[in-house]
Design a protein around this motif. Structure first.
Motif, PDB file in Angstrom:
ATOM      1  N   TRP A 161      28.952  39.641  69.810  1.00 33.60           N
ATOM      2  CA  TRP A 161      28.058  39.981  68.702  1.00 33.60           C
ATOM      3  C   TRP A 161      28.149  41.468  68.426  1.00 33.60           C
ATOM      4  O   TRP A 161      28.018  42.292  69.344  1.00 33.60           O
ATOM      5  CB  TRP A 161      26.632  39.597  69.066  1.00 33.60           C
ATOM      6  CG  TRP A 161      25.606  39.854  68.001  1.00 33.60           C
ATOM      7  CD1 TRP A 161      24.732  40.898  67.939  1.00 33.60           C
ATOM      8  CD2 TRP A 161      25.326  39.024  66.861  1.00 33.60           C
ATOM      9  NE1 TRP A 161      23.927  40.785  66.829  1.00 33.60           N
ATOM     10  CE2 TRP A 161      24.267  39.644  66.151  1.00 33.60           C
ATOM     11  CE3 TRP A 161      25.858  37.838  66.378  1.00 33.60           C
ATOM     12  CZ2 TRP A 161      23.735  39.094  64.983  1.00 33.60           C
ATOM     13  CZ3 TRP A 161      25.340  37.293  65.218  1.00 33.60           C
ATOM     14  CH2 TRP A 161      24.284  37.919  64.536  1.00 33.60           C
ATOM     15  N   GLU A 162      28.380  41.829  67.190  1.00 34.69           N
ATOM     16  CA  GLU A 162      28.508  43.242  66.823  1.00 34.69           C
ATOM     17  C   GLU A 162      27.924  43.445  65.437  1.00 34.69           C
ATOM     18  O   GLU A 162      28.424  42.878  64.455  1.00 34.69           O
ATOM     19  CB  GLU A 162      29.985  43.651  66.833  1.00 34.69           C
ATOM     20  CG  GLU A 162      30.235  45.114  66.492  1.00 34.69           C
ATOM     21  CD  GLU A 162      30.076  46.055  67.676  1.00 34.69           C
ATOM     22  OE1 GLU A 162      29.191  46.932  67.593  1.00 34.69           O
ATOM     23  OE2 GLU A 162      30.810  45.909  68.666  1.00 34.69           O
ATOM     24  N   ARG A 163      26.840  44.225  65.344  1.00 38.18           N
ATOM     25  CA  ARG A 163      26.236  44.621  64.067  1.00 38.18           C
ATOM     26  C   ARG A 163      25.986  43.424  63.141  1.00 38.18           C
ATOM     27  O   ARG A 163      26.361  43.421  61.971  1.00 38.18           O
ATOM     28  CB  ARG A 163      27.112  45.652  63.364  1.00 38.18           C
ATOM     29  CG  ARG A 163      27.239  46.963  64.142  1.00 38.18           C
ATOM     30  CD  ARG A 163      27.876  48.043  63.289  1.00 38.18           C
ATOM     31  NE  ARG A 163      27.972  49.290  64.047  1.00 38.18           N
ATOM     32  CZ  ARG A 163      29.132  49.845  64.393  1.00 38.18           C
ATOM     33  NH1 ARG A 163      30.277  49.280  64.064  1.00 38.18           N
ATOM     34  NH2 ARG A 163      29.138  50.984  65.059  1.00 38.18           N
ATOM     35  N   GLY A 164      25.346  42.416  63.691  1.00 38.64           N
ATOM     36  CA  GLY A 164      24.880  41.320  62.860  1.00 38.64           C
ATOM     37  C   GLY A 164      25.862  40.213  62.590  1.00 38.64           C
ATOM     38  O   GLY A 164      25.577  39.316  61.777  1.00 38.64           O
ATOM     39  N   GLU A 165      27.021  40.205  63.268  1.00 39.54           N
ATOM     40  CA  GLU A 165      27.967  39.108  63.065  1.00 39.54           C
ATOM     41  C   GLU A 165      28.795  38.866  64.326  1.00 39.54           C
ATOM     42  O   GLU A 165      28.891  39.722  65.204  1.00 39.54           O
ATOM     43  CB  GLU A 165      28.902  39.389  61.878  1.00 39.54           C
ATOM     44  CG  GLU A 165      29.796  40.590  62.067  1.00 39.54           C
ATOM     45  CD  GLU A 165      30.684  40.837  60.853  1.00 39.54           C
ATOM     46  OE1 GLU A 165      30.513  40.136  59.836  1.00 39.54           O
ATOM     47  OE2 GLU A 165      31.552  41.722  60.923  1.00 39.54           O
ATOM     48  N   TRP A 166      29.375  37.669  64.388  1.00 44.64           N
ATOM     49  CA  TRP A 166      30.234  37.313  65.510  1.00 44.64           C
ATOM     50  C   TRP A 166      31.661  37.777  65.233  1.00 44.64           C
ATOM     51  O   TRP A 166      32.189  37.583  64.134  1.00 44.64           O
ATOM     52  CB  TRP A 166      30.229  35.805  65.750  1.00 44.64           C
ATOM     53  CG  TRP A 166      28.903  35.299  66.244  1.00 44.64           C
ATOM     54  CD1 TRP A 166      27.968  34.598  65.541  1.00 44.64           C
ATOM     55  CD2 TRP A 166      28.371  35.484  67.559  1.00 44.64           C
ATOM     56  NE1 TRP A 166      26.882  34.332  66.334  1.00 44.64           N
ATOM     57  CE2 TRP A 166      27.098  34.856  67.580  1.00 44.64           C
ATOM     58  CE3 TRP A 166      28.821  36.106  68.721  1.00 44.64           C
ATOM     59  CZ2 TRP A 166      26.281  34.837  68.714  1.00 44.64           C
ATOM     60  CZ3 TRP A 166      28.021  36.088  69.854  1.00 44.64           C
ATOM     61  CH2 TRP A 166      26.772  35.462  69.847  1.00 44.64           C
TER      62      TRP A 166
END
Length: 398
Positions: free
Chosen positions: A199-204
């Motif tokens: 998970w990175e900044r609101g997305e997979w």
């Protein structure tokens, strides 16, 4: 005083049954059921020799809802502890709904025909469990399970928000075999060969299998090990339930020997999960490979070394940056002396027993489907120290 029905007579089921038997003041009656009842009988014999307690055994196909309903109605447990295969989660949940009994498992449902590590199928049971006033506790193992509780503990006592979470799982044990898996080979290999995801900044973000690695220096003499980024299902619930999470990753150690064997098996098609026609029969290569590999339950007397699983967390408290490491170190040989199993089974079976304890004593209660981080971490963390999985925390910053 509660009656518990445990499904599954593998390594984890054995540990959970032994640990429940060590707590007669909580678990007054224990029934252990599996497709292969002889495995249940062997575990019951071990429990009688180690604790003096007698537990009941039963035969059941956990894929069969009607069989499960019949068994639950006969046993009348306060809780069903599902330690069978992840493919069987949904039939067991259906049986619990039909019979009006609470439910617990250690791993999310997986469809048999594809490696999909998602909670969506079980989260869809939310309304049905809530309407019946029943509780379903998902993922009460170590990872998922204890790692979720570590995060909830950190939010409650150390952070206003956790921004970065790294769950790091190290098995520094050695069983002496050229190639073996420490839990069900089919599940293990499906998990390891799947694409990585974090998970990175609101997305997979997806990665090729085992394409990202890092070195990490583990405590208590374990030392520096190479860790590989993987996807693990607890990330899915944690990014939904943790306040402020910006990045969440899961890492696991593998030896070069394990990875080399796995690569060869993958190259020749032995890790495939789709059927192959052979001599007029459809066989799944990975299921056939499982039959050739050592039974994980047999690794206990051979395995030496330690495991270390924990959370490295970075966030803010009172406007200031803070970093925390919460972890457990477990010794394979000590686990075997206590319950006859290696540490991989132990670190999953003990949290299953503690989760069951939380539910039957009413310390954790509610109607619906719950992940571990949604409940009060304090009583669970207290029991970890009492039941064989003591934890430590190190403030790295702040």
């Amino acid at each position: 005083m509660a009656k518990v029905l445990i499904l599954g007579a593998g390594g984890v089921g054995s540990v959970a049954a032994h640990k429940c038997a060590q707590a007669p003041e909580i678990f007054s009656e224990i029934v252990l059921a599996s497709r292969t009842v002889s495995k249940c009988v062997a575990i019951a014999d071990s429990i009688r020799q180690r604790t003096g307690r007698t537990i009941e055994t039963a035969q059941v196909d956990a894929d069969n809802v009607a069989e499960m309903v019949q068994l639950i109605n006969a046993v009348k447990p306060d809780l069903v502890v599902n330690l069978a295969l992840p493919y069987q989660d949904l039939p067991v949940m259906d049986a619990c709904l039909e019979t009006g009994v609470n439910y617990l498992d250690t791993a999310n449902y997986e469809p048999p025909d594809t490696a999909r590590f998602e909670y969506k199928w079980q989260w869809e049971y939310q309304d049905r469990f809530r309407e019946k006033g029943l509780m379903a506790l998902l993922g009460s193992g170590f990872d998922p399970g204890v790692t979720n509780v570590f995060a909830a503990h950190a939010v409650k006592h150390h952070f206003d928000e956790i921004h970065v979470l790294d769950i790091i799982d190290c098995n520094a044990g050695d069983h002496g075999y050229p190639f073996a898996t420490n839990f069900n080979p089919e599940i293990n290999i499906r998990e390891v060969t799947a694409r990585g995801r974090y998970w990175e900044r609101g997305e997979w973000v997806e990665t090729d299998p085992l394409s990202w690695s890092m070195q990490y220096d583990f405590p208590e003499g374990i030392g520096r090990k190479k860790c590989f980024l993987m996807y693990h299902e607890e990330l899915e619930s944690l990014v939904r339930n943790l306040p402020g999470i910006r990045r969440a990753r899961f890492w696991m150690t593998f030896s070069d020997n394990y990875l080399n064997h796995l690569k060869v098996l993958e190259n020749v098609g032995m890790t495939r999960i789709d059927p192959v026609r052979y001599n007029g029969q459809d066989i799944v290569p990975l299921q056939f490979l499982k039959e050739l590999l050592p039974d994980p339950a047999s690794l206990g007397p051979r395995t030496k070394g330690k495991t270390c699983i924990g959370n490295v967390m970075h966030g803010v408290k009172d406007g200031k940056e803070k970093s925390l490491y919460v972890y457990n170190v477990c010794d394979h040989e000590e686990c075997y002396r206590e319950v006859g199993s290696q540490a991989i089974s132990y670190t999953t079976g003990v949290p299953a027993m503690i989760g069951a304890m939380m539910m039957v004593t009413g310390k954790w209660q509610g109607s619906g489907v719950f992940n571990m981080e949604q409940l009060d971490p304090d009583p669970f963390m207290e029991e970890l120290n009492k039941r064989g999985l003591p934890w430590k925390e190190v403030i790295l910053k702040g």
